[in-house]
Write an enzyme that holds these catalytic residues in place. Structure first.
Site, PDB file in Angstrom:
ATOM      1  N   LYS A 265       0.844  -1.198   0.000  1.00 34.04           N
ATOM      2  CA  LYS A 265       0.000   0.000   0.000  1.00 34.04           C
ATOM      3  C   LYS A 265       0.881   1.250   0.000  1.00 34.04           C
ATOM      4  CE  LYS A 265      -3.429   2.459   2.894  1.00 34.04           C
ATOM      5  NZ  LYS A 265      -4.344   2.375   4.045  1.00 34.04           N
ATOM      6  N   ASP A 270      -2.897   9.969   3.802  1.00 39.10           N
ATOM      7  CA  ASP A 270      -4.295   9.559   3.915  1.00 39.10           C
ATOM      8  C   ASP A 270      -5.036  10.499   4.856  1.00 39.10           C
ATOM      9  OD1 ASP A 270      -6.728   8.306   4.144  1.00 39.10           O
ATOM     10  OD2 ASP A 270      -5.973   6.590   5.319  1.00 39.10           O
ATOM     11  N   LYS A 277     -10.610  12.264   8.375  1.00 40.99           N
ATOM     12  CA  LYS A 277     -10.147  11.818   9.693  1.00 40.99           C
ATOM     13  C   LYS A 277     -10.120  12.987  10.667  1.00 40.99           C
ATOM     14  CE  LYS A 277      -6.987   8.176   8.096  1.00 40.99           C
ATOM     15  NZ  LYS A 277      -7.631   7.053   8.787  1.00 40.99           N
ATOM     16  N   ASP A 347     -12.489   6.726   3.589  1.00 35.15           N
ATOM     17  CA  ASP A 347     -11.284   6.471   4.382  1.00 35.15           C
ATOM     18  C   ASP A 347     -10.855   5.009   4.300  1.00 35.15           C
ATOM     19  OD1 ASP A 347      -9.165   7.057   6.001  1.00 35.15           O
ATOM     20  OD2 ASP A 347     -10.322   7.169   7.868  1.00 35.15           O
ATOM     21  N   ARG A 351      -7.830  -0.496   0.614  1.00 33.45           N
ATOM     22  CA  ARG A 351      -8.320  -1.704  -0.060  1.00 33.45           C
ATOM     23  C   ARG A 351      -8.728  -1.408  -1.490  1.00 33.45           C
ATOM     24  NH1 ARG A 351     -12.638  -2.480   4.549  1.00 33.45           N
ATOM     25  NH2 ARG A 351     -10.893  -1.506   5.626  1.00 33.45           N
TER      26      ARG A 351
HETATM   27  N1  BES Z   1      -4.569   4.173   6.827  1.00 34.75           N
HETATM   28  C1  BES Z   1      -5.725   3.852   7.579  1.00 34.75           C
HETATM   29  C2  BES Z   1      -5.466   2.820   8.662  1.00 34.75           C
HETATM   30  C3  BES Z   1      -4.520   3.200   9.767  1.00 34.75           C
HETATM   31  C4  BES Z   1      -5.017   3.620  10.971  1.00 34.75           C
HETATM   32  C5  BES Z   1      -3.164   3.092   9.607  1.00 34.75           C
HETATM   33  C6  BES Z   1      -4.152   3.939  11.991  1.00 34.75           C
HETATM   34  C7  BES Z   1      -2.298   3.418  10.629  1.00 34.75           C
HETATM   35  C8  BES Z   1      -2.785   3.835  11.828  1.00 34.75           C
HETATM   36  C9  BES Z   1      -6.809   3.298   6.664  1.00 34.75           C
HETATM   37  O1  BES Z   1      -6.831   3.826   5.393  1.00 34.75           O
HETATM   38  C10 BES Z   1      -8.121   3.618   7.273  1.00 34.75           C
HETATM   39  O2  BES Z   1      -8.410   4.759   7.422  1.00 34.75           O
HETATM   40  N2  BES Z   1      -8.890   2.592   7.604  1.00 34.75           N
HETATM   41  C11 BES Z   1     -10.175   2.762   8.182  1.00 34.75           C
HETATM   42  C12 BES Z   1     -11.116   1.759   7.558  1.00 34.75           C
HETATM   43  C13 BES Z   1     -12.544   1.953   7.927  1.00 34.75           C
HETATM   44  C14 BES Z   1     -13.059   3.252   7.399  1.00 34.75           C
HETATM   45  C15 BES Z   1     -13.344   0.795   7.377  1.00 34.75           C
HETATM   46  C16 BES Z   1     -10.037   2.533   9.674  1.00 34.75           C
HETATM   47  O3  BES Z   1      -9.253   1.682  10.085  1.00 34.75           O
HETATM   48  O4  BES Z   1     -10.692   3.241  10.428  1.00 34.75           O
HETATM   49 ZN    ZN Z   2      -5.067   4.491   4.681  1.00 38.73          ZN
HETATM   50 MN    MN Z   3      -7.924   5.617   5.275  1.00 39.28          MN
END
Ligand code: BES
Ligand code: ZN
Ligand code: MN
Length: 500
Positions: A265, A270, A277, A347, A351
């Protein structure tokens, strides 16, 4: 830091500090320690007798001498001999090197008498080198104030026992390549997002590709369009930075050998997109390309080691921002695989870009696919900050990765991918939805990815927790960890051994 291996006796090395390694409960001094003790007028024996140094794990005691070639002697503890592990050696060497750096030492020498220790000889050497190199890592290109204070240890000389010279020299060389690759990954991850855009990451891949048997191809937006990579393009739509799909190939294996596909990835930032976020800690999302960085680093190390393997590294790279053309919750995208995705949460972008990269990986008819991604916060909730989640379809590969992780001290833990999880990512209007909410989030994330790997053996490593550490942890100083580069190198090297 330069690491040299020298024959002869430690006491004769021209250096600023001697490092001496001890296990707990060693009463009599022997070998180089006895030699240096004698030449220092019994300083070491004194301090041990007085109880000032007990050789507890990672205990470091610095003593000063007027009579030796080097002014300092650093005594390092490894704990009880029968409880010794490579991990304890790594931590001890990180600690002693950090202390030496703190007291402005530029050159140090250590005698590694391998027969003294309870761990396989090669492992003693690699653990010591890893601990020293990784423990001294720091990210400082942007510090302009007080730069003169940022002196590094420049040279570590290892003096092995006479019979072990060749073994130590070879092991040092191999370990140094891998440790340097870990530092390379850390540099990429630590770089701020304004200086680590998809284009810059692609440039870095091109630098890796200067090595023999490595080639780099970067798919641009137009090519992605032609290939129908609308999931990747969808995420990129909110940003002014053009997305890149980095394809880095290392052909060290037999001609025609099916490659192992490593998919990382590469979210260079992000923000969450429209599903934005919270501001707190959003800065840490510059690390959302840690999986991609690991892929570049592994290919670099494999090429430097001339490993007989065929690797294809795929890194979809983009930012996830909320510009005027950004993805909106509810949008439906047709992915490169032909499957449609309803974007319920912008967010959950990792994936999306991985979906296109994974189905593109199938083109190579790989013998295995491993993806590495900072995919879900849910994985951090489940396993904590120090542990990567592992999910996938291939038990043999999971076992091999678990064993490799045991060797390298990287912590991974398997989460289940049972059938019913797949129900949770079905969309009402498209094939899949990109978010199934908070419950079991690490698993539903992996279930989503599994739809894009065809029938190929596949394992997913969710490194959202351990990619970045918020406190110093021995040879993983605060910041980017470089996980799971050593783990993947161990895995690849074991695979090569097995094939022999
Ligand atoms: N990059 C984030 C995940 C992440 C969180 C990495 C904390 C490192 C530290 C990812 O893109 C994300 O935001 N995932 C969401 C998915 C959800 C919206 C289904 C998450 O984990 O909240
Ligand atoms: Zn992410
Ligand atoms: Mn994200």
């Amino acid at each position: 830091m330069k690491i040299t291996v020298k024959k002869g006796s430690l006491a004769d090395v021209k250096t600023e500090a001697f490092i001496l390694v001890f296990c707990e409960g060693e009463k009599t001094l022997s070998g180089p320690a006895a030699d240096i003790d004698r030449k220092s007028g019994g300083l070491i024996a004194d301090i041990i007798k007085s109880g000032g140094f007990e050789a507890k794990p990672s205990q470091v005691t610095m003593i000063y001498s007027r009579t030796l070639a080097a002014k300092r002697i650093a005594l390092v503890g490894l704990g009880k001999k029968n409880e010794l592990t490579p991990e304890k050696i790594r931590r001890a060497f990180a600690k002693v090197m950090q202390e030496l750096r703190g007291s402005k030492v530029r050159k140090a020498a250590v005698s590694l008498d391998l027969s003294l220790l309870n761990v396989r000889k090669e492992k003693v050497v690699s653990a010591a080198v890893e601990g020293a190199v990784l423990g001294l890592y720091r990210y400082s290109p942007y510090k302009t104030v007080g730069r003169e204070e940022l002196q590094d240890v420049q040279e570590m000389t290892i003096v092995p026992g006479p019979k072990d010279y060749a073994l130590v020299r070879d092991e040092v060389q191999k370990t140094k390549i891998i440790a340097d690759a870990v530092c390379f990954a850390r540099d990429l991850v630590s770089a701020p997002a304004n200086e680590m855009t998809p284009s810059i990451l692609a440039e870095q891949a091109r630098v890796v590709a200067k090595r023999k048997n490595v080639s780099c191809r970067v798919l641009e937006k137009g090519q992605m369009k032609a290939l129908g990579m609308n999931a990747l393009l969808g995420v990129a739509a909110g940003s002014d930075q053009p997305p890149k799909l980095i394809v880095l190939e290392y052909t060290g294996g037999k001609k025609g050998e099916a490659p192992i596909a490593l998919v990382g990835k590469g979210l260079t930032f992000d923000s969450g997109g429209i599903s934005i976020k919270p501001a707190e800690k959003m800065d840490e999302m510059k690390t959302d390309m840690a999986g991609g960085a690991a892929v570049l680093a592994v290919i670099r190390a494999a090429a430097d080691l001339k490993l007989p393997v065929h690797l294809v590294g795929l890194v979809p790279a983009t930012e996830n921002l909320s510009g005027g053309s950004a993805l909106k919750p509810g949008d439906v995208l047709k992915s490169h695989s032909g499957r449609t995705i309803e974007v319920l949460n912008t967010d959950a972008e990792g994936r999306l870009i991985l979906a296109d990269a994974l189905s593109y990986a199938c083109r190579y008819k790989p013998s295995a696919i491993i993806d590495i991604a900072t995919l879900t916060g849910a994985c951090v909730v489940a396993l904590g900050e120090e542990v990567a989640g592992m999910l996938g379809t291939d038990d043999r590969m999971k076992k091999a990765l678990r064993e490799a992780a045991g060797e390298t001290g990287e912590l991974i833990w398997e989460l289940p991918l049972w059938d019913h999880y797949h129900e949770l990512i079905k969309s009402d209007i498209a094939d899949y939805k990109n978010s199934a909410g908070r419950l079991g989030g690490a698993i539903t994330g992996a279930a989503f990815l599994s739809k894009f790997v065809g029938e190929y053996p596949w394992v997913h490593l969710d490194i959202a927790g351990p990619a970045w550490t918020t406190k110093d942890r021995g040879y993983i100083p605060k910041g980017a960890s470089g996980i799971p580069v050593r783990l993947l190198m161990e895995f690849l090297q074991n695979r090569v051994q097995e094939k022999k």
